[in-house]
Scaffold this active site. Sequence first.
Site, PDB file in Angstrom:
ATOM      1  N   TYR A 140     -38.001  93.127 -32.233  1.00  0.00           N
ATOM      2  CA  TYR A 140     -38.046  91.846 -32.289  1.00  0.00           C
ATOM      3  C   TYR A 140     -37.371  91.001 -30.980  1.00  0.00           C
ATOM      4  O   TYR A 140     -36.695  89.729 -31.651  1.00  0.00           O
ATOM      5  CB  TYR A 140     -37.014  91.149 -33.748  1.00  0.00           C
ATOM      6  CG  TYR A 140     -37.617  91.759 -35.435  1.00  0.00           C
ATOM      7  CD1 TYR A 140     -38.615  92.326 -35.203  1.00  0.00           C
ATOM      8  CD2 TYR A 140     -37.519  90.916 -36.234  1.00  0.00           C
ATOM      9  CE1 TYR A 140     -39.713  93.238 -35.958  1.00  0.00           C
ATOM     10  CE2 TYR A 140     -38.201  91.344 -37.590  1.00  0.00           C
ATOM     11  CZ  TYR A 140     -39.564  92.553 -37.612  1.00  0.00           C
ATOM     12  OH  TYR A 140     -39.976  92.553 -38.830  1.00  0.00           O
ATOM     13  N   LYS A 153     -36.243 106.244 -38.495  1.00  0.00           N
ATOM     14  CA  LYS A 153     -37.277 106.839 -38.493  1.00  0.00           C
ATOM     15  C   LYS A 153     -37.214 107.768 -36.977  1.00  0.00           C
ATOM     16  O   LYS A 153     -37.825 107.875 -36.003  1.00  0.00           O
ATOM     17  CB  LYS A 153     -38.592 105.573 -38.180  1.00  0.00           C
ATOM     18  CG  LYS A 153     -40.258 106.369 -37.817  1.00  0.00           C
ATOM     19  CD  LYS A 153     -40.445 106.488 -39.184  1.00  0.00           C
ATOM     20  CE  LYS A 153     -41.779 107.415 -39.218  1.00  0.00           C
ATOM     21  NZ  LYS A 153     -42.109 108.141 -40.243  1.00  0.00           N
ATOM     22  N   ASP A 165     -39.555 105.636 -43.982  1.00  0.00           N
ATOM     23  CA  ASP A 165     -41.340 105.467 -45.236  1.00  0.00           C
ATOM     24  C   ASP A 165     -40.835 105.829 -46.661  1.00  0.00           C
ATOM     25  O   ASP A 165     -41.086 105.075 -47.468  1.00  0.00           O
ATOM     26  CB  ASP A 165     -43.148 105.976 -44.745  1.00  0.00           C
ATOM     27  CG  ASP A 165     -41.987 107.459 -43.952  1.00  0.00           C
ATOM     28  OD1 ASP A 165     -40.758 107.546 -43.496  1.00  0.00           O
ATOM     29  OD2 ASP A 165     -42.673 107.677 -43.540  1.00  0.00           O
ATOM     30  N   ASP A 221     -35.690  93.808 -41.913  1.00  0.00           N
ATOM     31  CA  ASP A 221     -36.861  92.997 -42.542  1.00  0.00           C
ATOM     32  C   ASP A 221     -37.469  92.959 -44.071  1.00  0.00           C
ATOM     33  O   ASP A 221     -37.530  92.442 -44.472  1.00  0.00           O
ATOM     34  CB  ASP A 221     -37.379  92.335 -41.220  1.00  0.00           C
ATOM     35  CG  ASP A 221     -38.457  91.190 -42.023  1.00  0.00           C
ATOM     36  OD1 ASP A 221     -38.332  90.444 -42.554  1.00  0.00           O
ATOM     37  OD2 ASP A 221     -39.043  90.660 -40.770  1.00  0.00           O
ATOM     38  N   ASP A 247     -36.458  92.795 -48.221  1.00  0.00           N
ATOM     39  CA  ASP A 247     -37.810  91.734 -49.040  1.00  0.00           C
ATOM     40  C   ASP A 247     -38.726  93.176 -50.373  1.00  0.00           C
ATOM     41  O   ASP A 247     -38.072  92.556 -51.448  1.00  0.00           O
ATOM     42  CB  ASP A 247     -39.116  91.182 -48.551  1.00  0.00           C
ATOM     43  CG  ASP A 247     -38.819  90.178 -47.371  1.00  0.00           C
ATOM     44  OD1 ASP A 247     -38.386  89.749 -47.838  1.00  0.00           O
ATOM     45  OD2 ASP A 247     -39.341  89.482 -47.602  1.00  0.00           O
TER      46      ASP A 247
HETATM   47 MG    MG Z   1     -38.340  89.170 -43.307  1.00  0.00          MG
END
Ligand code: MG
Length: 338
Positions: free
Chosen positions: A123, A175, A209, A233, A237
Amino acid sequence: MTYDVTLIHGDGIGPEITAQTVKVLEATGLRFHWDEELAGMAAVDATGTPLPDATVESIRKNALALKGPLTTPIGTGFRSVNVGLRKEFELFANVRPARSLVPGGRFENVDIILVRENLEGLYIGVEHFVQIGDDPRAVAESMAIVTRAGCERIIRYAFEYALKHGRKKVTIVHKANILKMVSGLFLEVGRGVAAEYAGRVEANDMIVDNTAMQLVMRPEQFDVMVTTNMFGDILSDEVSGLVGGLGLAPGANIGTKAAIFEAVHGSAPDIAGQGVANPSAQMLAAAMMLDHMGELDRAQRMRDAVADTIVRDNIRTRDLGGSASTEEFGRAVARRVA
Ligand code: MG
Ligand code: NAI
């Protein structure tokens, strides 16, 4: 004593939920001096910029801000205020707790703290297109940067959080099987830090995962989780979705120069001005702010008051199936916290 805090009311439902949150904070008996500043659309309208210097200066001085949600204008030249604040104050840790509050939800015993690294990884925004032949966008390339120091800082933060809040376990999410370096470094540093806390905080690691699947199958196995920016991120959620969604999900952005507390949800323009928004997430974010200030007892009282108002008093806003207004809910929580 009086606490100096920068207060950003925010856009949309921001002023409604922030007013009730301030009322509850003051009902705890603590004294605040609110340094009210603008950001977002409110700031664009008043000053022409979404993040005025005065707001940044105020946060720099107080090192503490309670922030309402901001509307991000789409398709204008303004960059995201949230990203701007993250960079300005080196807000390296995004902390999102998710706890089952309302019985009858999908899960009854979720109590997870997700710690997301907020400044590094994919990011950082270093990306470009590569032209092949006459197609200028034939290939897109993006760079992920992960530093040993950044990994160490966020992972140590997660373990220290666990110690301070009486948590038992930290799960390091990665990962490293595929991304041998950018995720491998995170895992390597994670195992090193975990070894230092052996006997005090349990630790394990899990591939991202599989983690996503485990979260919807058996979320009760997780306590504190720590991971890199993009995985965090997405998983944060997912985690808030396990416990009833946005109206109840608070977040903290912890930095080296300041800490900023806010709900996870946005400015909810669809219900703004109607007095029906649920202020719980903002109140729970304010409770995290009290934790950060060292006011642990009052923070817990505030969390209990929100939960008891919903569950025992059955005073609920519309998103939770009730008919209480934002203000009625706020009054009820303030009564319980006093
Ligand atoms: Mg977000
Ligand atoms: P949103 O979170 O504002 O709303 C999504 C849905 O959840 C809407 O139906 C809304 O009514 C409902 N909702 C959200 N909070 C609620 C509450 N406290 N009580 C009851 N219902 C609630 O997401 P959306 O619509 O995608 O974004 C709206 C604006 O907010 C956008 O400009 C976006 O960029 C901004 N935003 C800002 C954030 C921040 O400042 N931290 C975070 C997320 C979005």
